[in-house]
Design an enzyme around this catalytic site. Structure first.
Site, PDB file in Angstrom:
ATOM      1  CG  ASP A  28      -7.835   3.890   2.214  1.00  0.00           C
ATOM      2  OD1 ASP A  28      -8.698   3.371   1.464  1.00  0.00           O
ATOM      3  OD2 ASP A  28      -7.955   5.035   2.673  1.00  0.00           O
ATOM      4  CE  LYS A  56      -2.727   2.766   3.172  1.00  0.00           C
ATOM      5  NZ  LYS A  56      -3.274   2.872   4.530  1.00  0.00           N
TER       6      LYS A  56
END
Length: 227
Positions: A145, A126
């Site tokens: 997220d 991420k």
């Protein structure tokens, strides 16, 4: 309950069209002026609000200038500098270690490949995706997220649960040109309307195509719980 379109591909295109209209200028909400600041800000943002991170980094970025400064920082002092951030002790260790590697292995420059970034301490896929997209203008995937995870499941775009599997699933249906903005659109929508608790389905531009819409649906597809 809203009625999703026949295929996930059709569903995601409709979602994108509506959210682009709702949020015409989606952008990252972290403050930074270079790639290292971006990397550190994203590392700090894990399980912490961007607003809090921006308050902390406003002073942090003034104090530490470049990876050498972080690598040479006293561990306890650096932790104290970010002690209003969640898991600040661990994050201070990650920042120091990552900056040591940036200095020693990458000539003081934040690397520009997924593999090199994820080799840095405290950097997962991420974080690496964010740095590649906003620091190097390279899009190799979709940043997943908590907002992206929650809303993608609510909209019936994926049944996967882990961020890694969700990303892989979404990359198969989200047009590649929209990978970067998909994240920002869902973050904006998640903050404004489709919140984790008590989403405002009555004022949602996606309600009529959302299988989790709580007017009729008894289940939140984000986690399978009852409304």
């Amino acid at each position: 309950m809203g009625t999703p379109l026949e295929s996930r591909e059709e569903q995601v295109v409709e979602v994108l069209d509506r959210l682009y209209e709702q949020y015409p200028d989606p952008e990252i909400s972290l403050d930074f002026s270079n790639r290292l600041e971006l990397l550190i800000a994203v590392m700090l943002s894990a399980q912490c609000t961007d607003e809090r991170v921006n308050k902390v980094t406003a002073e942090l970025f003034e104090k530490y200038d470049g990876p050498e400064a972080y690598a040479a920082a006293d561990q306890e002092e650096l932790a104290a500098d970010i002690d209003s951030i969640t898991y600040y002790n661990n994050k201070a260790k990650y920042i120091r270690s990552a900056c040591e590697d940036i200095v020693e292995k990458h000539g003081g420059e934040v690397p520009d490949t997924m593999s090199a970034l994820t080799d840095l301490a405290g950097v997962g896929r991420k974080t690496a995706n964010v740095v590649l997209q906003h620091g190097h203008d390279l899009t190799e995937g979709i940043v997943v997220d908590t907002h992206v995870q929650r809303i993608s499941r609510r909209l019936g775009l994926t049944d996967e649960q882990s961020p890694e599997n969700i990303e892989e699933d979404l990359m198969g249906i989200v047009p590649e040109d929209d990978w970067k903005e998909y994240t920002h659109l869902l973050i904006s929508h998640g903050r404004d309307t489709c919140t984790a608790r008590n989403p405002d389905c009555d004022d949602c531009v996606l309600a009529d195509i959302c299988p989790s819409e709580k007017g009729d649906s008894a289940v939140d597809l984000a986690d399978g719980s009852e409304w």
